[in-house]
Design a protein around this motif. Sequence first.
Motif, mmCIF file in Angstrom:
data_model
loop_
_atom_site.group_PDB
_atom_site.id
_atom_site.type_symbol
_atom_site.label_atom_id
_atom_site.label_comp_id
_atom_site.label_asym_id
_atom_site.label_seq_id
_atom_site.Cartn_x
_atom_site.Cartn_y
_atom_site.Cartn_z
ATOM 1 N N HIS A 4 -32.980 125.240 16.474
ATOM 2 C CA HIS A 4 -32.685 126.614 16.862
ATOM 3 C C HIS A 4 -33.348 127.611 15.917
ATOM 4 O O HIS A 4 -33.905 128.615 16.349
ATOM 5 C CB HIS A 4 -31.183 126.856 16.923
ATOM 6 N N GLN A 18 -34.496 131.146 31.422
ATOM 7 C CA GLN A 18 -33.136 131.018 30.893
ATOM 8 C C GLN A 18 -32.864 129.534 30.796
ATOM 9 O O GLN A 18 -32.795 128.836 31.801
ATOM 10 C CB GLN A 18 -32.128 131.679 31.828
ATOM 11 N N HIS A 23 -25.521 128.640 33.636
ATOM 12 C CA HIS A 23 -25.252 130.035 33.332
ATOM 13 C C HIS A 23 -24.727 130.725 34.581
ATOM 14 O O HIS A 23 -24.859 130.232 35.703
ATOM 15 C CB HIS A 23 -26.468 130.733 32.717
ATOM 16 N N ILE A 51 -19.072 138.155 28.934
ATOM 17 C CA ILE A 51 -19.706 137.127 28.098
ATOM 18 C C ILE A 51 -21.166 136.977 28.478
ATOM 19 O O ILE A 51 -22.045 136.919 27.615
ATOM 20 C CB ILE A 51 -18.956 135.780 28.235
ATOM 21 N N ASP A 52 -21.455 136.929 29.768
ATOM 22 C CA ASP A 52 -22.833 136.801 30.237
ATOM 23 C C ASP A 52 -23.683 137.988 29.778
ATOM 24 O O ASP A 52 -24.810 137.812 29.319
ATOM 25 C CB ASP A 52 -22.848 136.677 31.764
ATOM 26 N N GLN A 54 -23.221 139.855 27.152
ATOM 27 C CA GLN A 54 -23.413 139.731 25.708
ATOM 28 C C GLN A 54 -24.509 138.715 25.394
ATOM 29 O O GLN A 54 -25.367 138.957 24.547
ATOM 30 C CB GLN A 54 -22.110 139.314 25.015
ATOM 31 N N LEU A 55 -24.494 137.592 26.068
ATOM 32 C CA LEU A 55 -25.510 136.569 25.843
ATOM 33 C C LEU A 55 -26.896 137.055 26.254
ATOM 34 O O LEU A 55 -27.886 136.816 25.567
ATOM 35 C CB LEU A 55 -25.151 135.284 26.600
ATOM 36 N N GLN A 56 -26.978 137.760 27.386
ATOM 37 C CA GLN A 56 -28.268 138.246 27.875
ATOM 38 C C GLN A 56 -28.863 139.324 26.981
ATOM 39 O O GLN A 56 -30.084 139.445 26.879
ATOM 40 C CB GLN A 56 -28.142 138.780 29.307
ATOM 41 N N CYS A 58 -28.361 139.669 23.701
ATOM 42 C CA CYS A 58 -28.352 139.226 22.306
ATOM 43 C C CYS A 58 -29.686 139.553 21.627
ATOM 44 O O CYS A 58 -30.755 139.312 22.187
ATOM 45 C CB CYS A 58 -28.116 137.721 22.283
ATOM 46 N N LYS A 61 -32.504 135.475 20.006
ATOM 47 C CA LYS A 61 -32.446 134.395 20.989
ATOM 48 C C LYS A 61 -33.250 133.213 20.487
ATOM 49 O O LYS A 61 -34.203 133.364 19.738
ATOM 50 C CB LYS A 61 -32.986 134.866 22.336
#
Length: 90
Positions: A4, A18, A23, A51-52, A54-56, A58, A61
Motif C-alpha cells: 500500500h 476502482q 464497492h 462511507i462511500d 468518504q472513501l471516494q 480520500c 489513495k
Amino acid sequence: AHFHAFNLSKPADGLWQQGNYWHLSTRPDEFNKLKDNLDKKSDIKNAAHKIDEQLQSCAYKTLIHGDAKLANFAANERDEILGYDFQYIG
C-alpha cells in the motif's frame, strides 16, 4: 503495508479504476436487501453512502488487492503473508 505504501497516490494505469468489486456502486441488490436498523447510529445501510463518499474523496489513495479473501492469501512458518490472484486490483 509495503504494498500500500509503495503504491500510495500512484496512477492505476491499466488497472480497474476502482479496485475491488465489493464497492457500493456495484452492489445495489445487496444494499437494497439490507434491513434498516432501529438504532441509526449503528445502521450500516444508513451510513453506506456517507462511507462511500468518504472513501471516494480520500486525499491519499493506494492500490488494493481487490479480492481479499482467505483463499487468496498464504502464510509461511515465519508469519509472512503472501497475497496472490490480483484480478480486481485498482
